[in-house]
Design a protein around this motif. Sequence first.
Motif, mmCIF file in Angstrom:
data_model
loop_
_atom_site.group_PDB
_atom_site.id
_atom_site.type_symbol
_atom_site.label_atom_id
_atom_site.label_comp_id
_atom_site.label_asym_id
_atom_site.label_seq_id
_atom_site.Cartn_x
_atom_site.Cartn_y
_atom_site.Cartn_z
ATOM 1 N N TYR A 156 0.553 -1.362 -0.088
ATOM 2 C CA TYR A 156 0.319 -0.356 -0.310
ATOM 3 C C TYR A 156 1.019 1.341 -0.159
ATOM 4 O O TYR A 156 1.515 1.648 0.757
ATOM 5 C CB TYR A 156 -0.828 0.173 1.251
ATOM 6 N N TYR A 167 -4.938 4.851 4.042
ATOM 7 C CA TYR A 167 -6.061 4.008 3.130
ATOM 8 C C TYR A 167 -5.368 2.416 3.956
ATOM 9 O O TYR A 167 -6.174 1.570 3.873
ATOM 10 C CB TYR A 167 -6.117 3.922 1.454
ATOM 11 N N ARG A 188 -7.018 2.513 7.300
ATOM 12 C CA ARG A 188 -8.567 2.534 7.146
ATOM 13 C C ARG A 188 -8.651 0.566 6.620
ATOM 14 O O ARG A 188 -9.605 0.188 7.542
ATOM 15 C CB ARG A 188 -9.214 2.861 6.237
#
Length: 292
Positions: free
Chosen positions: A245, A250, A253
């Motif tokens: 990632y 993000y 989350r």
Amino acid sequence: MIDVDKLAEIFASGSYDVEGAYRLVIQPKSILREFRTERHGFLFTIRGEARLCVNGTAYELHPGTVLHAAPGMQLDSQVLGKSEYEYYLLFYRLDKLGENSGHVCDSHFKLEPGANPRVIELLIMMHQNAYTLGGIGKLRVKELFLSIMHQVLVGCRHRESGCSPSKRVIEEAIAYINRHYMNPLTLDELAELHGMSPKRFSYYFHKYTGFRPIDYVIHYRMERASELLKVGNFPISDIAVSVGYANPLYFSRVFKKNSVCLPPLTYQLDNDAYDIRDLCICFCFSSCYTIH
């Protein structure tokens, strides 16, 4: 019967050049007699049906069949039925072929991978790029040729093992994800690597594992992130990148969504303190995914 793995090894390790790609449409009931081949090549049937005799051996051709022939072979063909016969021809030259007497590429044979929309898509791209000039263009043509052969030979292996992909194929997919989880992975890429459409790949992956492919990717990544959180005081940005990632927010989350109850922890993120007390180490999913 052709040894699919042996044929794959020839194109994986051999030295060869792609010499041309052609698309042809033949009218119904057309007949071709005593044509002699000049190059090695594969014929991919797209639509319609035909009967092709190679050195006296008859082959029934229909969408999803692939025929191979070598130089110096006599062909006789006839289009069957009332429909046009559309096909692609890919010609290649395998270096040092003459040194190996009885080489499989010096024979004629038919492969039955089954109809595959991805193969048609790759053939169209090959036809469009076959005569691109320059080294980059030639590299693209060879890449497309290998992609086509991979799709065809994987399809043949699936059909040899039964009507549906074997558990071994899905195990190979899981092993691939486990080795490449830190890289961008998409359903389309995973499906293509294993010779299936995205819908078909997703169906069989779920059938054998209970998980959709991308769900498996996410949870495997989260478990690797959990391990990193437990063994060291790493910045969240580093952990995020390590498990695939680029965006740490993000990642956070996604981590929260797939976990529960992490004791309060604070990490440094882009020179700012970042509270991730809501993140968790205890996952709802086991790290061992078993095919059942």
